[in-house]
Scaffold this motif. Structure first.
Motif, PDB file in Angstrom:
ATOM      1  N   THR A 200      45.103   6.303  30.076  1.00 33.00           N
ATOM      2  CA  THR A 200      46.076   5.834  29.407  1.00 33.00           C
ATOM      3  C   THR A 200      46.229   4.767  28.590  1.00 33.00           C
ATOM      4  OG1 THR A 200      47.567   6.311  31.320  1.00 33.00           O
ATOM      5  CG2 THR A 200      48.936   5.274  29.750  1.00 33.00           C
ATOM      6  N   PHE A 201      45.361   3.715  29.125  1.00 31.98           N
ATOM      7  CA  PHE A 201      44.991   2.544  28.227  1.00 31.98           C
ATOM      8  C   PHE A 201      44.247   2.991  27.032  1.00 31.98           C
ATOM      9  CE2 PHE A 201      42.999  -1.351  27.027  1.00 31.98           C
ATOM     10  CZ  PHE A 201      43.725  -2.171  27.330  1.00 31.98           C
TER      11      PHE A 201
ATOM     12  N   GLN B 117      44.283   5.712  25.532  1.00 37.32           N
ATOM     13  CA  GLN B 117      45.071   6.587  24.456  1.00 37.32           C
ATOM     14  C   GLN B 117      46.067   5.618  23.847  1.00 37.32           C
ATOM     15  OE1 GLN B 117      46.514   9.189  27.438  1.00 37.32           O
ATOM     16  NE2 GLN B 117      45.110  10.773  27.229  1.00 37.32           N
ATOM     17  N   LEU B 118      46.688   4.712  24.653  1.00 33.14           N
ATOM     18  CA  LEU B 118      47.574   3.673  23.858  1.00 33.14           C
ATOM     19  C   LEU B 118      46.555   2.812  22.769  1.00 33.14           C
ATOM     20  CD1 LEU B 118      49.507   2.590  26.754  1.00 33.14           C
ATOM     21  CD2 LEU B 118      50.420   3.916  24.797  1.00 33.14           C
ATOM     22  N   LYS B 119      45.393   2.490  23.225  1.00 37.42           N
ATOM     23  CA  LYS B 119      44.571   1.596  22.166  1.00 37.42           C
ATOM     24  C   LYS B 119      44.245   2.480  20.969  1.00 37.42           C
ATOM     25  CE  LYS B 119      40.745  -1.352  22.278  1.00 37.42           C
ATOM     26  NZ  LYS B 119      40.124  -2.167  22.769  1.00 37.42           N
TER      27      LYS B 119
ATOM     28  N   ALA C  64      46.070   4.752  19.918  1.00 35.64           N
ATOM     29  CA  ALA C  64      47.150   5.067  18.766  1.00 35.64           C
ATOM     30  C   ALA C  64      47.744   3.607  18.372  1.00 35.64           C
ATOM     31  CB  ALA C  64      48.342   5.764  19.934  1.00 35.64           C
TER      32      ALA C  64
ATOM     33  N   ALA D 241      48.511   0.987  19.866  1.00 34.78           N
ATOM     34  CA  ALA D 241      49.866   0.368  20.514  1.00 34.78           C
ATOM     35  C   ALA D 241      49.433  -1.180  20.841  1.00 34.78           C
ATOM     36  CB  ALA D 241      50.210   1.134  21.654  1.00 34.78           C
TER      37      ALA D 241
ATOM     38  N   LEU E 271      49.103  -3.779  23.144  1.00 33.72           N
ATOM     39  CA  LEU E 271      48.880  -3.853  24.470  1.00 33.72           C
ATOM     40  C   LEU E 271      48.596  -5.393  25.030  1.00 33.72           C
ATOM     41  CD1 LEU E 271      46.424  -1.193  24.452  1.00 33.72           C
ATOM     42  CD2 LEU E 271      48.145  -0.983  25.749  1.00 33.72           C
TER      43      LEU E 271
END
Lengths: 460, 441
Positions: free
Chosen positions: B226-227, B229-231, B233, B235, B237
């Protein structure tokens, strides 16, 4: 007379036999081998004839009828390897309850089912010195074992004609267990000396008390009160009387020198220093006053008292005339003592003969059994190993191991599972990632749980 | 008159000084009181040796020219030019040996907690960098490298993700000077085996702990994915260094070093690795021989050792640990050998020797401590064999380095000729003939 005969007959019926005739003795003729006698050079294309557990003849063109003949052409035969410091086949190692526990005996805790015995045989080791641990300044009495694996009777493993020996320990271990663990002497190397010195002086007093009593008995009509018997002190008296060889766990030069001085003062000459990582620093003293040093090939830095040590220890000691052996103190290392000895050639370039003596005749001398084992000589006990290559080559593989002429290991007949019995609780067999390497402190680790797990990765 | 005498004296002193300076390098192998021999680089020609290149066969009577840290030339009749000539007649040149897993440099005295820098507190600490805790001045480093072991993987241990291992060369004064170009995140795969013969947990407890660890592992992994994928994208964090590091594994930037030993665990680990599609190396693999075909089919490389271990099960043949690498190699697994030691990492070549004797063969065992390691660590373009253009990390020996009788004569690391001395050797020199010797009293 009738009564005596009856008693002997009864004992025989009950299975008692004089002169340890229970242990098996074998006969075998090994042909055409390169024989590494250790004491009488290397003999090429030579036969060794074993009869009833004893080396009968060494020479060429030997024949014998009704005896198994093994063609060892291209192979090497050496005496069974002897480990002067081991804890294999013991149920318990430390009686860590007092700084002096000379009354306990390792002979009482032999575990004949230990698979470690077979693994040692597969590494050519036929005799091991099963020792008490290093928790106490004066520990228990050790027992010398012959690896007659297969019998469930602990008695069959005991080398009955071996000398009596006892464990002593100096330095970090006894001071940690008793000083820091129990808050009693010894807490320092000063205390270790005092404990040992006090023990010997108590023993002298004890001996005198008994002498006084025995002299008083000689007076007609006298009824002296006997002194209280102490197994602990009587054992120390036996040490002072030269009946027991001390094997002392030690590391630092100062503590080794200390015990040499104490022993000289009390007239003790039967002492071997074990581990003795800094023995090289007092090699001239060890050569002059002791039965030598039994060392690791290259262990160091697993604890502070071995930080200033060197893998050249065995070489320095040997070159200074110290009787030197290489021991295992480990169910892992005991399987390749020939390789451990080989490292003495990397570190100090000892000759083949000097190097092989480190695991044969020298430990035999230190255990008081050099007239029986430790070399290939006519009249000696037939403990033998056959290697496919020179045993100091890293590529050498033991092929067969004999104890008293009986074959206990044959690489071509090994059925893999060599356990003698399987415990009911072992329906799911445990998988162990490592041997708990060094067992000197076995049974006393509960004192040190706060040090973290890694403390016991290596310990002696 | 007096002045002239003084001048004359000065001149003589000058001559003596100059001669002394000229002679000094010739005495480089002898040591004087207070003198310290440093590692030194430059141009060296190693002449008339048998060169064991590992990748391109052996060259008899060959020479290796070292310059600027690199192997400039390998072959016959290489002119010395301005290079310092080292005669290696009758000797052998091998590439430096790799230890695929060690604590060397991360611990000084094993029983002294103040010197233990290989384990952190916590289960999930992949951001702990072994490289920053390696002590370049550890006494054990010179003790190790004179054996021809020039490069080790410094491996942290402890919890589920204990940290990031780093490949180091055994010469240099800072972590960066030692760093040899590979890092990997260590993962202790949930284990159904006992840590040692002293591990007294019940079978049930072991099973429960393993199940719990597996559950934790999967939760952590999901978080890392998840981390990542967010990174990706972009996001915003929070600072989360543990996930930052694991995300690199998810992204394939860093491999996972999966420590696993029992046969059933190895099978589970392979399935886990394949399901997550991560770049991985199996380490330990004590029971690899039981599932060698499965490992080979997975194409995951293995770092195994030490060979000098007891069998994992009492029912196993006495030589199960000796034969393990050979059986895996025969099945087609790419095998690297490790000592898993610290102060005695110098025993790596003897572990390889046992592997060779018990089925692996000398050639394959040599690869397992040289080129295979270089390939698994992704540094084979620079290391692992004697080839032109590669780093000058090699040693000169009197024979087969796996044999205890063999002496190692010279060691070069990244072109630096390292002194063939260490504390063990100095103690030998001091105490072989102690002075004063025995004084009777």
């Amino acid at each position: 007379m009738k009564k005596t005969i009856f008693i002997i007959a009864a004992l025989l019926v009950m299975g008692w036999n004089p002169a340890n005739s229970q242990t098996q003795k074998g006969s075998v003729l090994i042909k055409n081998a390169t024989v590494l006698t250790i004491t009488k050079g290397v003999l090429e294309d030579t036969d060794v004839l074993v009869e009833n557990g004893i080396i009968k003849k060494i020479g060429r063109g030997l024949t014998a009828s009704n005896v198994t003949t093994i063609d060892a052409k291209g192979k090497y035969v050496m005496p069974g390897i002897i480990d002067a410091h081991s804890h294999v086949a013991l149920d318990a190692v430390n009686e860590g309850t007092a700084p002096i526990t000379s009354e306990v005996r390792m002979a009482d805790v032999i575990d004949p089912y230990d698979i470690g015995l077979y693994r040692a045989l597969a590494g050519g080791v036929t005799v091991s010195h099963a020792m008490h641990g290093s928790a106490n300044a004066i520990g228990g009495q050790n027992i010398t074992l012959k690896h007659r694996y297969g019998s469930g009777n602990p008695d069959d493993l005991i080398m009955k004609d071996a000398a009596r020996t006892i464990k002593f320990a100096l330095g970090e271990n006894p001071t940690r267990v008793h000083g820091r663990g129990n808050g009693i002497q010894p807490r320092s190397r000063m205390g270790v000396e005092a404990v040992i010195r006090n023990g010997f002086n108590d023993a002298i007093q004890y001996k005198k008390t008994w002498e006084t009593y025995n002299n008083a008995l000689k007076v007609k009509g006298a009824t002296p009160v006997p002194p209280k018997y102490s197994e602990r002190l009587q054992t120390l008296v036996d040490i002072l009387d030269g009946k027991i060889i001390i094997h002392c766990h030690s590391y630092r030069a100062d503590e080794i020198y200390m015990l040499i001085n104490v022993c000289r003062e009390f007239g003790i000459t039967n002492i071997v220093f074990s581990h003795v990582n800094e023995g090289f620093k007092v090699a001239p003293e060890l050569a002059a006053y002791t039965m030598g040093a039994s060392v690791f090939a290259d262990w160091w830095a697993y604890k502070f008292e071995v930080y200033y040590s060197t893998a050249y220890n065995a070489a320095i000691l040997t070159q200074n005339g110290v009787i030197t052996s290489i021991n295992s103190d480990s169910g892992e290392l005991i399987r390749h003592l020939y390789h451990e000895a080989g490292k003495a050639q990397r570190y100090g370039e000892l000759t083949d003969e000097q190097t092989l003596a480190l695991i044969t005749i020298n430990p035999a001398k230190q255990l008081g059994i050099a007239d029986k084992v430790g070399s290939i000589e006519e009249g000696k006990q037939a403990d033998l190993v056959i290697f496919n290559d020179h045993p100091l080559s890293v590529y050498a593989i033991p092929q067969m191991t004999f104890v008293d002429g009986v074959k206990y290991f044959d690489i071509n007949e090994d059925p893999n599972d060599m356990r003698l019995r399987v415990a009911a609780t072992e329906s799911i067999e445990p998988i162990f990632l490592k041997e708990h390497d060094h067992k000197c402190m076995h049974g006393v680790d509960f004192f040190f749980t706060n040090f973290g797990r890694s403390l016991f990765d290596h310990e002696h | 008159m007096e002045d002239q005498n003084i001048l004359k004296m000065k001149k003589i002193n000058q001559i003596i000084f100059t001669v002394a300076l000229l002679v000094l390098p010739l005495l480089a192998n002898a040591q004087f009181d207070g003198e310290f021999i440093k590692p030194r680089n430059g141009r060296f020609l190693l002449q008339n040796a048998t060169i064991v290149t590992v990748t391109k066969g052996n060259i008899e009577n060959g020479s290796v020219l070292i310059s600027n840290g690199k192997i400039e030339a390998v072959g016959k009749n290489i002119p010395a030019g301005d290079a310092e000539v080292i005669d290696c007649t009758g000797h052998f040149i091998y590439p430096g040996m790799f230890d695929g897993g060690s604590r060397l440099g991360l611990v000084e005295v094993n029983s002294v907690p103040e010197t233990q820098d290989y384990a952190e507190i916590g289960q999930v600490t992949p951001n702990m960098q072994a490289l920053v805790a390696v002590n370049p001045n550890s006494v054990a480093i010179p003790v190790t490298r004179v054996s021809g072991v020039t490069t080790t993987l410094a491996v942290p241990s402890g919890g589920l993700f204990p940290g990031t291992a780093a490949l180091i060369n055994l010469n240099g004064y800072t972590a960066d000077q030692m760093y040899a170009g590979f890092k990997g995140v260590v993962m202790n795969f949930p284990s159904s085996a006992r840590r040692s013969t002293r591990d007294r947990r019940s079978d049930e407890d072991i099973k429960k702990e393993a199940e719990k660890a597996e559950k934790t592992l999967n939760e952590i992994w999901e978080r890392a994915v998840t981390f990542y994928q967010l990174k990706k994208a972009d996001a915003a964090l929070d600072y989360y260094p543990e996930m930052e590091q694991l995300a690199k594994v998810v992204a394939g930037e860093l491999p996972l070093l999966v420590e696993v030993n029992a046969a059933s665990d190895i099978t589970l680990a392979i399935a886990w690795i394949q399901s997550k599609n991560v770049k991985a190396i199996l380490t330990g693999v004590a029971e690899g021989w039981r599932v060698a075909d499965k490992i080979a089919a997975s194409k995951i490389p293995v770092i195994t050792g030490p060979m000098l271990s007891i069998p994992t099960r009492n029912s196993d043949r006495f030589d199960a640990a000796y034969t393990n690498p050979g059986k895996m190699a025969k099945a087609g697994v790419k095998v690297v050998i490790r000592s898993n030691d610290a102060e005695n990492t110098r025993n790596l070549p003897f572990n390889a020797g046992f592997a060779a004797a018990y089925g692996m063969g000398k050639e394959e065992a040599l690869k397992a401590v040289t080129i295979n390691a270089a390939e698994v660590f992704g540094v084979a373009d620079r290391m692992g064999s004697i080839e032109q253009g590669k780093d000058a990390t090699l040693f000169v020996s009197t024979g087969d380095p796996f044999e205890t009788k063999t002496q190692i004569r010279h060691v070069f690391i990244d072109g630096y000729r390292v002194p063939m001395s260490n504390r063990h050797i100095k103690l030998y020199q001091e105490f072989l003939q102690r002075s004063p010797g025995l004084v009777e009293n």
